[in-house]
Scaffold this active site. Structure first.
Site, PDB file in Angstrom:
ATOM      1  N   HIS A   8       0.854  -1.193   0.000  1.00  0.00           N
ATOM      2  CA  HIS A   8       0.000   0.000   0.000  1.00  0.00           C
ATOM      3  C   HIS A   8       0.890   1.243   0.000  1.00  0.00           C
ATOM      4  O   HIS A   8       1.971   1.241   0.604  1.00  0.00           O
ATOM      5  CB  HIS A   8      -0.889   0.038   1.248  1.00  0.00           C
ATOM      6  CG  HIS A   8      -1.886  -1.077   1.337  1.00  0.00           C
ATOM      7  ND1 HIS A   8      -2.899  -1.239   0.430  1.00  0.00           N
ATOM      8  CD2 HIS A   8      -2.038  -2.080   2.253  1.00  0.00           C
ATOM      9  CE1 HIS A   8      -3.630  -2.302   0.779  1.00  0.00           C
ATOM     10  NE2 HIS A   8      -3.126  -2.830   1.869  1.00  0.00           N
ATOM     11  N   ARG A  69      -3.414   3.357   0.342  1.00  0.00           N
ATOM     12  CA  ARG A  69      -3.451   2.972   1.752  1.00  0.00           C
ATOM     13  C   ARG A  69      -4.852   2.494   2.130  1.00  0.00           C
ATOM     14  O   ARG A  69      -5.831   3.259   2.040  1.00  0.00           O
ATOM     15  CB  ARG A  69      -3.080   4.203   2.574  1.00  0.00           C
ATOM     16  CG  ARG A  69      -3.004   3.937   4.034  1.00  0.00           C
ATOM     17  CD  ARG A  69      -2.594   5.193   4.788  1.00  0.00           C
ATOM     18  NE  ARG A  69      -2.211   4.836   6.141  1.00  0.00           N
ATOM     19  CZ  ARG A  69      -1.700   5.662   7.012  1.00  0.00           C
ATOM     20  NH1 ARG A  69      -1.460   6.916   6.674  1.00  0.00           N
ATOM     21  NH2 ARG A  69      -1.391   5.253   8.207  1.00  0.00           N
ATOM     22  N   HIS A 220      -3.751 -11.007   4.561  1.00  0.00           N
ATOM     23  CA  HIS A 220      -3.341 -11.341   5.928  1.00  0.00           C
ATOM     24  C   HIS A 220      -3.480 -12.839   6.164  1.00  0.00           C
ATOM     25  O   HIS A 220      -4.039 -13.289   7.175  1.00  0.00           O
ATOM     26  CB  HIS A 220      -4.167 -10.543   6.954  1.00  0.00           C
ATOM     27  CG  HIS A 220      -4.398  -9.120   6.520  1.00  0.00           C
ATOM     28  ND1 HIS A 220      -5.611  -8.658   6.131  1.00  0.00           N
ATOM     29  CD2 HIS A 220      -3.531  -8.093   6.351  1.00  0.00           C
ATOM     30  CE1 HIS A 220      -5.508  -7.385   5.747  1.00  0.00           C
ATOM     31  NE2 HIS A 220      -4.251  -7.008   5.881  1.00  0.00           N
ATOM     32  N   GLU A 281       2.445  -6.595   2.810  1.00  0.00           N
ATOM     33  CA  GLU A 281       1.685  -5.487   3.395  1.00  0.00           C
ATOM     34  C   GLU A 281       2.659  -4.365   3.784  1.00  0.00           C
ATOM     35  O   GLU A 281       2.395  -3.596   4.693  1.00  0.00           O
ATOM     36  CB  GLU A 281       0.956  -6.003   4.644  1.00  0.00           C
ATOM     37  CG  GLU A 281      -0.355  -5.336   4.995  1.00  0.00           C
ATOM     38  CD  GLU A 281      -0.898  -5.894   6.314  1.00  0.00           C
ATOM     39  OE1 GLU A 281      -0.320  -6.855   6.837  1.00  0.00           O
ATOM     40  OE2 GLU A 281      -1.902  -5.370   6.805  1.00  0.00           O
TER      41      GLU A 281
END
Lengths: 338, 338
Positions: A8, A69, A220, A281
């Site tokens: 991001h 983001r 995740h 991430e």
């Protein structure tokens, strides 16, 4: 080649973020939206070279699939008009980062969404970013920001978006934004819960019967799912759909944003390796160094390299699977190589 | 000795469950609550001997810490008065099961809760059940049933309950009930999310500074927490509390309701073994047989026996840790042995 599918632009230039604040203030006050600020290429270069580009080089990846983001998408703020303008501004900034570093970044878009509002604006922005060369989108399953007022991802509400994504052959990462609910810490609870919830919604429904070529990435490491894979296989049976959990994994992909070796090892042990995509991430949720290893928590490439994998499996996780999931990236790379 | 700390009376006699339906109907209609039905000891025996007692014997446990069916607590239904009457009826039924099988069952209570309502009724019921010999309680962190309208567990709202639990020296299992939110499947999403959320609330706060002897059990193997233990350790640092995640594990306990061997192995590998309590959630969320093993998914004793543990660690997980967490059970067993 090593492709990080989950990066991001968390370090966007300050005027970009300040504009968002001003935009929301103007919306609340009912005044005109301020003009988007001038941000130079050097401003963009600086925020990337100090952060993402430095870490990509240090850690040894080649390419990052790069999106705005996530915690700043803020679909629960403003209305669909402010969401549309904000998504466009964020995506335009990603497009500039991609244009400056076309060999490193490839764009994935934020969509304008709003709880209780149809997906027309999201589809309009999807069309726009695909024409700009983006290869995927982030889809927020809970635009209310932790109140979970939207229907499950298998509901007809979402179908127009899935249809258009299939037409464009772009996958979606199921990714929530900030939490406006004090019960949920954003990166410690809301993100994990959203991942688990999305998988369970897909298990209850049969979305891929209607969209056999749709591909969704649950980030995740799939939230709680791999750790509880026995539960999900068992719930499959109890829902009268034996094998449905396993079958989902032809359309569902999990990234490697799991910040310790035992978690990555479990992921690799339990889930089909064709469904796992390298992601970090980075620079993201957890920025520190793990005192037990001396390395950054989010340096997930280390864990993947240390996992018990064949060379073929590791290549798949590091790039081969991503090229299947993001065919527009594969075509681009093929054209570039030709 | 083998103590299963997570069993629910999911097979309660039908008239009990029917009374709840009638109670809620009367509440909606504004008519008088029907009388609680007569349920004979034989009715209770039958529902237990065919189910829990048979499985306990087959699987080889000695004792089950037994509480009312979690998904039926339904704190989002009715009002605090119906919740109080329902909790009392459920707990009285547990007390009868315990009285019939005092060497097998030990009681843990459901509390009357309601979103937006104080905890006076919960404390009243806590006092009552402790006087009846119960050794713990289930605390619902989200009595709204999936809307998450209650403050975090670290909020002062909860303090009167924690205070009284400390006074009585009884632990609490943090356990939600059914989901009234179509986004969340109860056992596949809401339960997991609640476990993850509760841990993260405790990580953000510092509850055990105020209640150093309070003990909370987070069921279902801690939701997503062990799989993402690196994330939680990293978030600890980012919250300015290095080591807080690890320190929590002196007051927080996780059960072994993780329905496959790799999940149990991760749990054992990552979390302190003193903080793990054997539990099966039996007869519960997942009732089928795992085709990959030929054994019941929720026969978690098999996984614990197969895990890489020293004899001392395994004894702790199977009973020693439970006797520390539930001192009222330990005293009872000591008195019985004397």
């Amino acid at each position: 080649m090593i492709i990080d599918i989950h990066g991001h632009y968390t370090t966007a230039p300050a005027p970009h973020t300040e504009w968002r604040e001003a935009q929301l203030k103007a919306w609340e006050a009912g005044t005109a939206t301020p003009l988007y600020p001038r941000i130079s290429d050097d401003d963009i270069r600086e925020t990337l070279e100090k952060n993402q580009l430095r870490l990509i080089a240090e850690r040894g990846a080649d390419m990052t699939i790069f999106s705005p983001r996530a915690s700043a998408m803020g679909h629960h703020l403003g209305d669909i008009t402010t969401s549309a303008a904000w998504a466009a501004a964020c995506n335009d900034l990603i497009a500039r980062a991609v244009a400056l570093y076309p060999h490193t970044f490839v764009g994935v878009a934020q969509l304008p969404q709003q709880a209780g509002v149809g997906l027309e604006e999201a589809i309009r922005e999807l069309d726009r970013v695909v024409s700009m060369g983006f290869v995927g989108v982030n889809v927020n399953p809970d635009p209310s920001g932790g109140h979970w007022t939207s229907p499950p991802l298998t509901d007809r509400y979402w179908y127009p978006l899935w249809e258009r994504m299939v037409e464009h052959d772009v996958p979606g990462m199921v990714h929530v934004s900030a939490s406006a609910n004090p019960a949920f810490h954003a990166t410690g609870a809301h993100y994990m819960n959203a991942d688990t919830t999305a998988f369970m919604q897909l298990l209850q429904g049969d979305l891929f019967a209607d969209f056999p070529s749709l591909r969704l990435i649950i980030p995740h490491g799939g939230g709680a799912v791999p750790y509880h894979w026995g539960r999900y296989r068992g719930l499959s049976d109890m829902l009268g759909k034996p094998g449905h959990a396993e079958r989902l994994m032809s359309n569902v992909f999990l990234d490697t944003c799991v910040y310790h070796q035992p978690g990555i090892d479990l992921l690799m042990d339990v889930m089909p390796k064709e469904s796992i995509l390298f992601g970090s991430e980075m620079v993201g949720a957890v920025r520190g160094i793990d005192p037990t290893t001396g390395h950054y928590f989010d340096d997930t490439l280390r864990y993947v390299m240390a996992a018990d994998l064949t060379d073929g499996e590791r290549d798949g996780i590091l790039s081969g699977n991503a090229l299947r999931v993001y065919p527009r990236l594969a075509s681009r790379l093929a054209a570039r190589a030709a």
